[in-house]
Scaffold this motif. Structure first.
Motif, PDB file in Angstrom:
ATOM      1  N   GLY A  28     -16.239 -41.773   0.591  1.00 56.84           N
ATOM      2  CA  GLY A  28     -17.506 -40.751   0.549  1.00 56.84           C
ATOM      3  C   GLY A  28     -17.352 -39.415   0.125  1.00 56.84           C
ATOM      4  O   GLY A  28     -18.348 -38.451  -0.044  1.00 56.84           O
ATOM      5  N   SER A  29     -16.069 -38.905   0.363  1.00 58.51           N
ATOM      6  CA  SER A  29     -15.659 -37.555   0.001  1.00 58.51           C
ATOM      7  C   SER A  29     -15.473 -37.348  -1.347  1.00 58.51           C
ATOM      8  O   SER A  29     -15.457 -36.201  -1.819  1.00 58.51           O
ATOM      9  N   GLY A  30     -15.550 -38.481  -2.411  1.00 58.68           N
ATOM     10  CA  GLY A  30     -15.337 -38.280  -3.763  1.00 58.68           C
ATOM     11  C   GLY A  30     -16.717 -38.247  -4.356  1.00 58.68           C
ATOM     12  O   GLY A  30     -17.545 -38.192  -3.824  1.00 58.68           O
ATOM     13  N   ALA A  53      -7.941 -37.787   2.521  1.00 58.01           N
ATOM     14  CA  ALA A  53      -7.312 -36.520   2.428  1.00 58.01           C
ATOM     15  C   ALA A  53      -8.442 -35.361   2.669  1.00 58.01           C
ATOM     16  O   ALA A  53      -8.198 -34.230   3.208  1.00 58.01           O
ATOM     17  N   HIS A  54      -9.819 -35.768   2.113  1.00 59.11           N
ATOM     18  CA  HIS A  54     -10.835 -34.587   2.066  1.00 59.11           C
ATOM     19  C   HIS A  54     -11.640 -34.507   2.978  1.00 59.11           C
ATOM     20  O   HIS A  54     -12.836 -34.823   2.935  1.00 59.11           O
ATOM     21  N   ARG A  55     -11.248 -34.202   4.347  1.00 56.13           N
ATOM     22  CA  ARG A  55     -12.047 -34.183   5.469  1.00 56.13           C
ATOM     23  C   ARG A  55     -13.341 -33.238   5.303  1.00 56.13           C
ATOM     24  O   ARG A  55     -14.332 -33.491   5.685  1.00 56.13           O
ATOM     25  N   HIS A 170      -1.873 -51.506 -13.673  1.00 55.94           N
ATOM     26  CA  HIS A 170      -1.972 -51.590 -12.378  1.00 55.94           C
ATOM     27  C   HIS A 170      -3.379 -51.315 -11.582  1.00 55.94           C
ATOM     28  O   HIS A 170      -3.522 -52.092 -10.773  1.00 55.94           O
ATOM     29  N   TYR A 171      -4.209 -50.528 -12.365  1.00 57.29           N
ATOM     30  CA  TYR A 171      -5.586 -50.058 -12.059  1.00 57.29           C
ATOM     31  C   TYR A 171      -6.249 -51.182 -12.478  1.00 57.29           C
ATOM     32  O   TYR A 171      -6.977 -51.874 -11.892  1.00 57.29           O
ATOM     33  N   ALA A 172      -6.229 -51.529 -13.715  1.00 58.21           N
ATOM     34  CA  ALA A 172      -7.123 -52.711 -14.305  1.00 58.21           C
ATOM     35  C   ALA A 172      -7.095 -53.891 -13.565  1.00 58.21           C
ATOM     36  O   ALA A 172      -8.097 -54.654 -13.583  1.00 58.21           O
ATOM     37  N   LEU A 205     -18.239 -38.692 -14.671  1.00 55.48           N
ATOM     38  CA  LEU A 205     -17.990 -37.382 -14.442  1.00 55.48           C
ATOM     39  C   LEU A 205     -17.595 -36.824 -12.947  1.00 55.48           C
ATOM     40  O   LEU A 205     -18.401 -36.487 -12.039  1.00 55.48           O
ATOM     41  N   THR A 206     -16.191 -37.182 -12.426  1.00 54.91           N
ATOM     42  CA  THR A 206     -15.845 -36.953 -11.182  1.00 54.91           C
ATOM     43  C   THR A 206     -14.497 -36.333 -11.273  1.00 54.91           C
ATOM     44  O   THR A 206     -13.849 -36.409 -12.546  1.00 54.91           O
ATOM     45  N   ASP A 207     -13.934 -35.886 -10.118  1.00 63.66           N
ATOM     46  CA  ASP A 207     -12.513 -35.380  -9.979  1.00 63.66           C
ATOM     47  C   ASP A 207     -11.420 -36.450 -10.751  1.00 63.66           C
ATOM     48  O   ASP A 207     -10.459 -36.072 -10.953  1.00 63.66           O
TER      49      ASP A 207
HETATM   50  N1  LIG Z   1     -15.028 -41.517 -12.387  1.00 64.08           N
HETATM   51  C1  LIG Z   1     -14.955 -42.891 -13.362  1.00 64.08           C
HETATM   52  O1  LIG Z   1     -15.117 -42.556 -14.257  1.00 64.08           O
HETATM   53  C2  LIG Z   1     -14.961 -44.048 -12.734  1.00 64.08           C
HETATM   54  C3  LIG Z   1     -14.895 -45.049 -13.406  1.00 64.08           C
HETATM   55  C4  LIG Z   1     -14.826 -46.462 -13.190  1.00 64.08           C
HETATM   56  C5  LIG Z   1     -14.522 -46.923 -11.713  1.00 64.08           C
HETATM   57  N2  LIG Z   1     -14.482 -45.663 -10.935  1.00 64.08           N
HETATM   58  C6  LIG Z   1     -14.276 -46.068  -9.466  1.00 64.08           C
HETATM   59  O2  LIG Z   1     -15.406 -45.565  -8.812  1.00 64.08           O
HETATM   60  C7  LIG Z   1     -14.770 -45.259  -7.215  1.00 64.08           C
HETATM   61  C8  LIG Z   1     -15.200 -43.676  -6.840  1.00 64.08           C
HETATM   62  O3  LIG Z   1     -14.255 -42.828  -7.971  1.00 64.08           O
HETATM   63  P1  LIG Z   1     -14.549 -41.420  -8.152  1.00 64.08           P
HETATM   64  O4  LIG Z   1     -14.589 -41.165  -9.727  1.00 64.08           O
HETATM   65  O5  LIG Z   1     -15.827 -41.085  -7.333  1.00 64.08           O
HETATM   66  O6  LIG Z   1     -13.207 -40.816  -7.721  1.00 64.08           O
HETATM   67  P2  LIG Z   1     -12.881 -39.622  -6.627  1.00 64.08           P
HETATM   68  O7  LIG Z   1     -13.976 -38.584  -6.799  1.00 64.08           O
HETATM   69  O8  LIG Z   1     -11.365 -39.375  -6.845  1.00 64.08           O
HETATM   70  O9  LIG Z   1     -12.934 -40.307  -5.437  1.00 64.08           O
HETATM   71  C9  LIG Z   1     -12.121 -41.235  -4.931  1.00 64.08           C
HETATM   72  C10 LIG Z   1     -12.201 -41.452  -3.393  1.00 64.08           C
HETATM   73  O10 LIG Z   1     -11.217 -42.721  -2.916  1.00 64.08           O
HETATM   74  C11 LIG Z   1     -10.813 -42.103  -1.805  1.00 64.08           C
HETATM   75  N3  LIG Z   1      -9.489 -42.519  -1.495  1.00 64.08           N
HETATM   76  C12 LIG Z   1      -8.457 -42.405  -2.546  1.00 64.08           C
HETATM   77  N4  LIG Z   1      -7.508 -42.743  -1.830  1.00 64.08           N
HETATM   78  C13 LIG Z   1      -7.731 -43.174  -0.425  1.00 64.08           C
HETATM   79  C14 LIG Z   1      -6.930 -43.829   0.476  1.00 64.08           C
HETATM   80  N5  LIG Z   1      -5.591 -44.031   0.601  1.00 64.08           N
HETATM   81  N6  LIG Z   1      -7.438 -44.456   1.648  1.00 64.08           N
HETATM   82  C15 LIG Z   1      -8.783 -44.088   1.519  1.00 64.08           C
HETATM   83  N7  LIG Z   1      -9.644 -43.398   0.672  1.00 64.08           N
HETATM   84  C16 LIG Z   1      -8.939 -43.115  -0.260  1.00 64.08           C
HETATM   85  C17 LIG Z   1     -10.870 -40.490  -1.749  1.00 64.08           C
HETATM   86  O11 LIG Z   1     -10.761 -39.736  -0.553  1.00 64.08           O
HETATM   87  P3  LIG Z   1     -10.171 -38.393  -0.221  1.00 64.08           P
HETATM   88  O12 LIG Z   1     -10.422 -37.465  -1.510  1.00 64.08           O
HETATM   89  O13 LIG Z   1     -10.796 -37.916   0.902  1.00 64.08           O
HETATM   90  O14 LIG Z   1      -8.558 -38.868  -0.017  1.00 64.08           O
HETATM   91  C18 LIG Z   1     -11.920 -40.339  -2.541  1.00 64.08           C
HETATM   92  O15 LIG Z   1     -13.247 -40.220  -1.697  1.00 64.08           O
HETATM   93  C19 LIG Z   1     -13.088 -45.500  -7.407  1.00 64.08           C
HETATM   94  O16 LIG Z   1     -13.016 -46.870  -6.845  1.00 64.08           O
HETATM   95  C20 LIG Z   1     -12.926 -45.579  -8.973  1.00 64.08           C
HETATM   96  O17 LIG Z   1     -11.945 -46.380  -9.193  1.00 64.08           O
HETATM   97  C21 LIG Z   1     -14.506 -44.469 -11.268  1.00 64.08           C
END
Ligand SMILES: NC(=O)c1ccc[n+]([C@@H]2O[C@H](COP(=O)([O-])OP(=O)(O)OC[C@H]3O[C@@H](n4cnc5c(N)ncnc54)[C@H](OP(=O)(O)O)[C@@H]3O)[C@@H](O)[C@H]2O)c1
Length: 264
Positions: A28-30, A53-55, A170-172, A205-207
Motif C-alpha cells: 500500500g506504500s507503493g 521499507a516505506h513506513r 525471474h519476475y515473469a 507510472l510508478t516508482d
Molecule cells: N508499475 C508497473 O508498470 C507494473 C506493471 C505490472 C505489474 N506491476 C505490479 O504491480 C504491483 C505494484 O507495483 P508498483 O508499480 O506500485 O510498484 P512500487 O511503487 O515499487 O510498489 C511496490 C510495493 O511492494 C512493496 N514491497 C516490496 N518488497 C516488499 C517486501 N519484501 N515485503 C513487503 N512489501 C514489499 C513495497 O513496499 P515498501 O516500498 O514499503 O518497501 C511497495 O509498497 C507489483 O506487484 C508489480 O509487480 C506493476
C-alpha cells in the motif's frame, strides 16, 4: 426482453459500495497499492495500508484517508519473511476484527541478467515477494473468509507474465505463477463465496518503472495502442470493482489493464 420480463432494479441490485468491508492491500506504500487503498476507502472499506521499507508513506496515506472521513491504518511487514504474512493478517484482524478483501499487490521488479547468468539467489528473491508472499497472505486469510462466507482475493500480476520479458525471467515466471495459483484457489474456495481474480497491469507510472523511463519510454509508447503509460488509479479502479458485489459472478478471471498492449 418479453413484455413480462421484470425490468432491472434501479438502483442496480449489485453495488460497487464496499461499506462495512475490511481490506488489506499489500504494498500500500507503493504507487498502485496507494491508489488501490484510496479507491477501496472511497468505496467505504476500512483499509490496511501495508508497507515494508516505506513506513512514512503508508502512514501519510492512512492519515489522508482518515482525514477524508475514511478508516485506515498503516501496518508493516516484510513479506519475504516466512512469518511476515501471518503476522500481518493477525494485526489486520486485531484492528478491524474482520478481513473481507485481500489485494496481493506487493512486488519487486529487478533487472536480472539473462537466465544463463542468473543466480539462485536472484531467482528465489523474486519468487519470494512476487509469488510466495501472495500464497502466504491468501492462506492466512482463508479461515476468516470461509467462516464469513464471503471474500475477495485479487492478485496483481503483470503483462510480463503473458508476453515474457528478456532479462526478467525471474519476475515473469513469478508473476505467471500467480496465474496458476489464482485459478486453483478460485476453484477451491468458490463454494465459500470467495472469488479470486488476477489484475495484470501493463506499464503504469510508478516508482517501479521511473528508473527505466529515460531509456524505454519511447519503445513502451510505441507498443501501447493508447500511446501513454497508465496511471495507478487506472489499475485501482478495476481492483475496487473486482472487490465489490458488482463482480460477484467473476472468479478465476484475468483483467488486463494495459492500454491495449496485450489483447487477450
Ligand atoms: N508499475 C508497473 O508498470 C507494473 C506493471 C505490472 C505489474 N506491476 C505490479 O504491480 C504491483 C505494484 O507495483 P508498483 O508499480 O506500485 O510498484 P512500487 O511503487 O515499487 O510498489 C511496490 C510495493 O511492494 C512493496 N514491497 C516490496 N518488497 C516488499 C517486501 N519484501 N515485503 C513487503 N512489501 C514489499 C513495497 O513496499 P515498501 O516500498 O514499503 O518497501 C511497495 O509498497 C507489483 O506487484 C508489480 O509487480 C506493476
Amino acid at each position: 426482453m418479453s413484455e413480462n420480463t421484470p425490468l432491472p432494479a434501479l438502483p442496480p441490485v449489485l453495488s460497487t459500495s464496499l461499506a462495512g468491508r475490511a481490506a488489506l492491500v499489500t504494498g500500500g506504500s507503493g504507487g498502485i497499492g496507494a491508489a488501490t487503498c484510496a479507491a477501496l476507502a472511497a468505496a467505504g472499506a476500512a483499509v490496511v495500508v501495508h508497507y515494508s521499507a516505506h513506513r512514512a508513506e503508508a502512514e501519510r496515506l492512512a492519515d489522508h484517508i482518515q482525514a477524508a472521513g475514511g478508516t485506515a491504518v498503516a501496518l508493516g511487514a516484510d513479506l519475504t519473511e516466512p512469518v511476515g504474512a501471518s503476522r500481518l493478517i493477525e494485526a489486520t484482524l486485531a484492528h478491524f476484527s474482520r478481513l473481507d478483501i485481500l489485494v496481493n499487490n506487493a512486488g519487486q521488479y529487478t533487472d536480472g541478467p539473462a537466465v544463463a547468468a542468473m543466480s539462485d539467489d536472484q531467482w528465489e528473491r523474486s519468487l519470494a515477494i512476487n509469488l510466495t508472499a501472495a500464497f502466504r497472505c491468501a492462506r492466512a486469510c482463508l479461515p476468516f473468509m470461509k467462516a464469513s462466507g464471503w471474500g475477495r482475493i485479487i492478485n496483481v500480476t503483470s503483462q510480463a507474465a503473458y508476453t515474457g520479458s528478456a532479462n526478467h525471467a525471474h519476475y515473469a515466471a513469478a508473476k505467471a505463477g500467480l496465474a496458476g495459483f489464482t485459478y486453483s484457489l478460485a476453484k477451491e474456495v468458490a463454494a465459500y463465496g470467495i472469488t479470486v481474480n488476477l489484475v495484470a497491469p501493463g506499464r503504469i507510472l510508478t516508482d517501479m518503472v521511473r528508473p527505466h523511463l529515460e531509456q524505454r519510454l519511447e519503445e513502451w509508447m510505441r507498443q501501447t495502442p493508447l500511446r501513454r503509460l497508465g496511471q495507478p488509479e487506472e489499475v485501482a479502479a478495476p481492483i475496487a470493482f473486482l472487490a465489490s458485489e458488482a463482480a460477484s459472478y467473476i472468479t478465476g478471471a484475468t483483467l488486463h489493464v494495459n492500454g491495449g498492449l496485450l489483447m487477450a
